[in-house]
Motif scaffolding. Structure first.
Motif, PDB file in Angstrom:
ATOM      1  N   VAL A   1      -3.227  -0.971  10.175  1.00 50.34           N
ATOM      2  CA  VAL A   1      -2.831  -1.920  10.805  1.00 50.34           C
ATOM      3  C   VAL A   1      -2.318  -1.593  12.296  1.00 50.34           C
ATOM      4  O   VAL A   1      -2.727  -2.111  13.339  1.00 50.34           O
ATOM      5  CB  VAL A   1      -1.608  -2.852  10.228  1.00 50.34           C
ATOM      6  N   GLU A   2      -1.935  -0.350  12.442  1.00 51.67           N
ATOM      7  CA  GLU A   2      -1.464   0.198  13.757  1.00 51.67           C
ATOM      8  C   GLU A   2      -2.598   0.429  14.646  1.00 51.67           C
ATOM      9  O   GLU A   2      -2.834   0.227  15.853  1.00 51.67           O
ATOM     10  CB  GLU A   2      -0.813   1.535  13.603  1.00 51.67           C
ATOM     11  N   ILE A   3      -3.961   0.535  14.031  1.00 51.02           N
ATOM     12  CA  ILE A   3      -5.238   0.731  14.958  1.00 51.02           C
ATOM     13  C   ILE A   3      -6.041  -0.656  14.989  1.00 51.02           C
ATOM     14  O   ILE A   3      -6.495  -1.085  16.017  1.00 51.02           O
ATOM     15  CB  ILE A   3      -6.304   1.772  14.318  1.00 51.02           C
TER      16      ILE A   3
ATOM     17  N   GLY B   1      -8.873   9.952   3.397  1.00 54.13           N
ATOM     18  CA  GLY B   1      -9.172  10.805   4.488  1.00 54.13           C
ATOM     19  C   GLY B   1      -9.819  11.969   4.091  1.00 54.13           C
ATOM     20  O   GLY B   1     -10.820  11.904   3.352  1.00 54.13           O
ATOM     21  N   GLY B   2      -9.587  13.358   4.538  1.00 54.94           N
ATOM     22  CA  GLY B   2     -10.113  14.598   4.409  1.00 54.94           C
ATOM     23  C   GLY B   2      -9.958  14.952   3.042  1.00 54.94           C
ATOM     24  O   GLY B   2     -10.906  15.612   2.225  1.00 54.94           O
ATOM     25  N   ALA B   3      -8.740  14.535   2.385  1.00 54.48           N
ATOM     26  CA  ALA B   3      -8.715  14.755   0.982  1.00 54.48           C
ATOM     27  C   ALA B   3      -9.753  14.272   0.095  1.00 54.48           C
ATOM     28  O   ALA B   3      -9.932  14.526  -1.025  1.00 54.48           O
ATOM     29  CB  ALA B   3      -7.304  14.299   0.595  1.00 54.48           C
TER      30      ALA B   3
ATOM     31  N   ASP C   1      -8.583  -0.972   0.182  1.00 47.98           N
ATOM     32  CA  ASP C   1      -8.511  -0.017  -0.575  1.00 47.98           C
ATOM     33  C   ASP C   1      -8.259   0.354  -2.218  1.00 47.98           C
ATOM     34  O   ASP C   1      -8.062   1.270  -2.712  1.00 47.98           O
ATOM     35  CB  ASP C   1      -7.080   1.012   0.054  1.00 47.98           C
ATOM     36  N   THR C   2      -8.402  -0.880  -2.657  1.00 50.33           N
ATOM     37  CA  THR C   2      -8.306  -1.094  -3.962  1.00 50.33           C
ATOM     38  C   THR C   2      -9.448  -0.302  -4.982  1.00 50.33           C
ATOM     39  O   THR C   2     -10.515  -0.364  -4.513  1.00 50.33           O
ATOM     40  CB  THR C   2      -8.338  -2.388  -4.532  1.00 50.33           C
ATOM     41  N   ALA C   3      -9.167  -0.339  -6.275  1.00 53.11           N
ATOM     42  CA  ALA C   3     -10.056   0.481  -7.180  1.00 53.11           C
ATOM     43  C   ALA C   3     -11.349  -0.359  -7.314  1.00 53.11           C
ATOM     44  O   ALA C   3     -12.451  -0.001  -7.482  1.00 53.11           O
ATOM     45  CB  ALA C   3      -9.511   0.736  -8.427  1.00 53.11           C
ATOM     46  N   GLY C   4     -11.136  -1.892  -7.245  1.00 53.53           N
ATOM     47  CA  GLY C   4     -12.051  -2.695  -7.515  1.00 53.53           C
ATOM     48  C   GLY C   4     -13.353  -2.689  -6.343  1.00 53.53           C
ATOM     49  O   GLY C   4     -14.508  -2.464  -6.486  1.00 53.53           O
ATOM     50  N   ARG C   5     -12.460  -2.145  -4.953  1.00 53.49           N
ATOM     51  CA  ARG C   5     -13.624  -2.175  -3.815  1.00 53.49           C
ATOM     52  C   ARG C   5     -14.332  -0.758  -4.223  1.00 53.49           C
ATOM     53  O   ARG C   5     -15.729  -0.459  -3.727  1.00 53.49           O
ATOM     54  CB  ARG C   5     -12.882  -2.064  -2.619  1.00 53.49           C
ATOM     55  N   MET C   6     -13.847   0.344  -4.490  1.00 51.54           N
ATOM     56  CA  MET C   6     -14.300   1.320  -4.745  1.00 51.54           C
ATOM     57  C   MET C   6     -15.414   1.281  -5.660  1.00 51.54           C
ATOM     58  O   MET C   6     -16.448   2.148  -5.446  1.00 51.54           O
ATOM     59  CB  MET C   6     -13.192   2.407  -5.328  1.00 51.54           C
TER      60      MET C   6
ATOM     61  N   VAL D   1      -9.498   5.498   4.262  1.00 53.17           N
ATOM     62  CA  VAL D   1      -9.594   6.503   5.402  1.00 53.17           C
ATOM     63  C   VAL D   1      -8.155   6.673   5.790  1.00 53.17           C
ATOM     64  O   VAL D   1      -7.798   7.794   6.081  1.00 53.17           O
ATOM     65  CB  VAL D   1     -10.376   5.916   6.695  1.00 53.17           C
ATOM     66  N   LEU D   2      -7.531   5.585   5.933  1.00 47.84           N
ATOM     67  CA  LEU D   2      -5.818   5.738   6.484  1.00 47.84           C
ATOM     68  C   LEU D   2      -5.141   4.776   5.218  1.00 47.84           C
ATOM     69  O   LEU D   2      -5.914   4.074   4.662  1.00 47.84           O
ATOM     70  CB  LEU D   2      -6.041   5.160   7.911  1.00 47.84           C
ATOM     71  N   GLU D   3      -3.695   4.919   5.460  1.00 46.51           N
ATOM     72  CA  GLU D   3      -2.935   4.180   4.764  1.00 46.51           C
ATOM     73  C   GLU D   3      -2.960   2.909   5.497  1.00 46.51           C
ATOM     74  O   GLU D   3      -3.114   2.749   6.501  1.00 46.51           O
ATOM     75  CB  GLU D   3      -1.725   4.909   4.860  1.00 46.51           C
ATOM     76  N   PRO D   4      -2.554   1.808   4.776  1.00 56.82           N
ATOM     77  CA  PRO D   4      -2.567   0.671   5.346  1.00 56.82           C
ATOM     78  C   PRO D   4      -1.773   0.443   6.659  1.00 56.82           C
ATOM     79  O   PRO D   4      -2.114  -0.123   7.427  1.00 56.82           O
ATOM     80  CB  PRO D   4      -1.768  -0.431   4.205  1.00 56.82           C
TER      81      PRO D   4
END
Length: 454
Positions: A360-362, A326-328, A427-432, A353-356
């Protein structure tokens, strides 16, 4: 001459001089002193912009003296010394009662170390001078010189023995190493052994800042406290309704005080011409009502401002099992200062953006999971087919619907777990790396060498 101003008046038929202003025979009786204080304040502020400024408070600094100390930014305070604006006796007279018993309550180390004014506290003047010299050993001798690089006895190509864990740990062990409590053997940290020097330790404890060396090169260091810390708010004796508070602050979160501490450290390190190493492990900023009122948004923006102005190399590294979200992420993204900032991530780190769970909640709620069950789970598929039969009796239909609900509730935890794992893979480093938001995936064990030889 001209020691007073007076005007001629008539009083009961008699000519008299009425004194309107007393100038004084000698200079230095009033506001001219304050003007001199303003000159000192301006020059000190400019000095911070142009050179290295360090103040050591050995006894008492009051009024403009307190401002000069703060304007110089880097402050070492000796125990039993005071940084105050007004003395306790004067304040008691102003309040009309005996409120403060000593200057220690107003500007002692328990106040100034805990609010970030004092960067370090020492027991004696000697140790204070020794600390000044140690600080200077990390800084260039003048603004036209490069940073002092020494021959390190700690091999740059060694492995880093202490490794961060999934459970909360002391980040100082990561940067400085530790003595293993089980084997009683030394586990080396990221930086050269014995080179770590922490500053502002008592203030905003959810962020840890200091200076260290990597292969003999001095760097500024910022890392994150993963454990829950406590913020102590003292009671004010002048306010009868005031009481001491102990506020818990979660790890991996920027609060107003820790965001300000981060921005201040970045600003100081830039003035010292130090490369900067940031071990990023923030889940975001604390956005509750109190923290928003306490200006967390403003202090978070200060971090961006500080990075925009940074003129030395900045290495941002997401350690193993750390996350940046997120903002961090936004305030640390290298696009803020492409010329000087680079980001790396351990293969076991995460960013998004969000934690997993939040994703999932959204994006993958229970109704979506039920649809997935109807596509995949054989039992759910069979019940769905039976329910689709047009001539189904109502009691049978009701029984099948209950059976379907029971099946869905039984396997829902498993499907939710799979959904969270699926979200986590985004959210993995591979995707980053594929999205070009980091330089490269970098295993923590070897990053000491890679950072040294970029």
């Amino acid at each position: 001459m001209n020691s007073v101003h007076a005007e001629l008046i008539e009083d009961e038929g008699e000519s008299r001089y009425k004194i309107t202003d007393i100038i004084g025979k000698e200079d230095g009786l009033g506001v001219e002193n304050l003007q001199g204080s303003g000159i000192i304040a301006g020059e000190t502020s400019r000095a911070y912009q142009e050179t290295i400024t360090i103040s050591m408070v050995t006894c008492r600094t009051i009024g403009i003296g307190a401002y000069v100390v703060r304007l110089g930014q880097r402050v070492i305070q000796v125990e039993n010394s005071h940084i105050i604006l007004t003395g306790a006796a004067a304040l008691n007279k102003l309040l009309g009662r005996e409120v403060y018993s000593s200057n220690n309550q107003l500007g002692g180390v328990q106040i100034m170390a805990n609010n970030g004014i004092s960067h370090a506290v020492v027991p004696t003047d000697f140790e204070g001078v020794h600390l000044v010299l140690k600080w200077l050993s990390y800084m260039p001798k003048d603004m036209h010189s490069s940073i002092p690089i020494i021959q390190s006895l700690d091999p740059i190509d060694r492995d880093i023995e202490f490794c961060p864990t999934k459970t909360p740990y002391d980040p100082r062990h990561m940067v400085a190493g530790r003595m293993d409590p089980v084997t009683n053997k030394w586990e080396s940290g990221f930086f050269d052994e014995g080179s770590w020097m922490e500053i502002m330790e008592k203030w905003a404890k959810s962020v840890v800042v200091g200076r260290a060396r990597l292969g003999g090169i001095p760097l500024g260091v910022i890392c994150v406290e993963t454990r829950t810390v406590e913020l102590e708010v003292p009671a004010d004796p002048a306010n009868d309704d005031s009481e001491a508070k102990l506020i818990s602050q979660a790890g991996q979160v920027w609060f107003p005080d820790s965001a300000y501490k981060t921005a201040q450290a970045i600003k100081d390190f830039n003035k010292e011409k130090l490369p900067l190493m940031v071990f990023a492990n923030w889940r975001g900023f604390s956005g509750g009502m109190k923290d928003m009122f306490d200006q967390v948004l403003k202090y978070g923006a200060y971090i961006v401002d500080a990075f925009v102005e940074y003129s030395q190399p900045v290495f941002i590294y997401i350690p193993p099992y750390a996350e940046l979200r997120g903002g961090a992420w936004v305030v640390l993204d290298p696009s803020i200062n492409l010329k000087h900032m680079e980001m790396y991530a351990d293969p076991d780190s995460r960013g998004g953006v969000l934690e997993p769970e939040g994703t999932v909640e959204i994006k993958y709620r229970s109704k979506d999971l039920f649809k997935t069950m109807s596509r995949i789970d054989p039992e759910c598929m069979q019940i769905r087919q039976q329910l689709a039969y047009p001539e189904l009796k109502s009691d049978v239909k009701h029984h099948l619907e209950i059976k379907l609900q029971e099946r869905q509730q039984k396997i829902l935890p498993m499907y939710h777990q799979v959904a969270v794992a699926f979200a986590d893979l985004h959210d993995t480093a591979g995707r980053m790396q594929d999205k070009n938001v980091i330089q490269v995936r970098l295993r923590y064990l070897w990053c000491r060498t890679v950072i040294f030889y970029p």
